[in-house]
Scaffold this active site. Structure first.
Site, short mmCIF file in Angstrom:
data_model
loop_
_atom_site.label_atom_id
_atom_site.label_comp_id
_atom_site.label_asym_id
_atom_site.label_seq_id
_atom_site.Cartn_x
_atom_site.Cartn_y
_atom_site.Cartn_z
N LYS A 113 -5.89 -11.36 -6.89
CA LYS A 113 -7.02 -11.67 -6.01
C LYS A 113 -8.24 -10.81 -6.34
O LYS A 113 -8.10 -9.64 -6.70
CB LYS A 113 -6.61 -11.45 -4.55
N LYS A 170 -12.49 -6.27 -4.56
CA LYS A 170 -13.47 -5.20 -4.33
C LYS A 170 -13.27 -3.98 -5.21
O LYS A 170 -13.99 -3.00 -5.08
CB LYS A 170 -13.46 -4.71 -2.86
N LYS A 207 0.82 -1.22 0.00
CA LYS A 207 0.00 0.00 0.00
C LYS A 207 0.85 1.26 0.00
O LYS A 207 0.56 2.22 -0.72
CB LYS A 207 -0.94 -0.01 1.21
#
Length: 330
Positions: free
Chosen positions: A195, A198, A111
């Site tokens: 993955k 969202k 991140k």
């Protein structure tokens, strides 16, 4: 009875990956463990998030929990922010984990690498400390997590060793990470090496998607060269991902699912069968979710859950305060 704790961050619209890897499993845990399932809303603040979306999505996740089979009479469902002990133990535990350890966390490195150094919030760096506090407050024996969170549970285990050894007493219970045997990591339909996360409208199946959209996404899923339906994540990541989804929702092993499609050479037919299986599961699930929202029980569930969670968490916090030497008075 052993204790289980898990939670989901309300940072994005939940996906099929969240359903298979977490929501669907929670119902099973409540019959085997004393179960605490929370919404990790404090964790959601580590990156900028729209306040209205955070509130709305938090309510959605509670409804998803119940729609997935969590029984508020069996499981404690609560908001992390409703239990002040989470923030208080976080302040204490920050002194027992080291900057070098936190800087090596994969999630932090991933991140922070996408942000300017001066814009990296402290919450991203100390995320594992708060997560450790979440786990240790409830003396959780098992912690269901996705593969990307196992490193944080391992750090929590290091913290337990360190803390208990420093004070020469068993203050904290040693937690163990667990994951479903099939479906712990569902990948994006558009990029099957990544993955389902969202944030990819094309590659993610969202739990609130309409059935026709879900079917279209699956039928458009990236596959591979050849025509064999075989589990091979390296050479056939797209087919392997679809096979994993089908196996998980069918309560089968990968080998059993593979055998079922042995000899089939039409990817289109295979995708249709996978889409049917997904819709067979998600259509009634979404109906239950909508019924929960209409029922008006969410605030009551959270109020009762916060009371039960606070009782356990405050007992642990009091024990920790006494252990480290803080003056605890009645």
């Amino acid at each position: 009875m052993k204790r289980c704790l898990s939670g989901i961050k309300p940072t994005g619209n939940l996906t099929l990956g969240n359903y298979i890897g977490a929501l669907r499993e929670f119902k099973k845990y409540q019959d085997e463990y004393e179960t605490f399932i929370f919404i990790a809303d404090l964790h959601a603040l580590t990156l900028p998030i729209d306040p209205a979306f955070l509130r709305s999505n938090t309510k959605d996740i509670v409804a998803f929990y119940i729609a997935a089979g969590l029984d508020p009479q069996k499981s404690t469902i609560f908001l992390q922010s409703d239990v002040s002990a989470h923030s208080e133990i976080n302040t204490i535990l920050e002194n027992y984990l080291y900057m070098g350890e936190l800087s090596r966390m994969t999630q932090f490195k991933d991140k922070s690498s996408k942000m300017k150094h001066e814009a990296v919030g402290l919450g991203i760096f100390t995320y594992p400390v708060l997560m450790a506090g979440d786990i240790l407050l409830y003396n959780a024996d098992v912690v269901p997590v996705g593969d990307d969170q196992r490193q944080h549970v391992e750090l929590t285990r290091d913290l337990v060793h360190r803390f208990n050894a420093r004070y020469n007493k068993e203050v904290f219970v040693m937690p163990q990470a667990i994951s479903p045997k099939v479906g712990a990591r569902i990948m994006s339909l558009s990029e099957p090496t990544k993955k389902m996360s969202k944030s990819d409208p094309k590659g993610d199946i969202f739990l609130k998607d309409e059935p026709n959209i879900i079917r279209k996404k699956i039928m458009s899923a990236v596959t591979d060269t050849g025509n064999e339906i075989k589990y091979d994540p390296v050479n056939k990541p797209g087919i392997s991902n679809l096979l994993t989804i089908y196996a998980a929702l069918s309560n089968k092993t990968i080998e059993e699912a593979e055998k079922e499609f042995e000899g089939m050479s039409q990817y289109g037919t295979f995708k249709k069968i996978v889409a049917d299986k997904v819709l067979e599961e998600l259509i009634p699930f979404k109906q239950r979710y909508e019924e929960v929202l209409k029922s008006g029980i969410i605030d009551q569930v959270l109020t009762e859950g916060a009371k039960r969670a606070s009782y356990i968490a405050n007992k642990t916090l009091r024990k920790v305060k006494k252990t480290v030497g803080l003056y605890v008075h009645d």
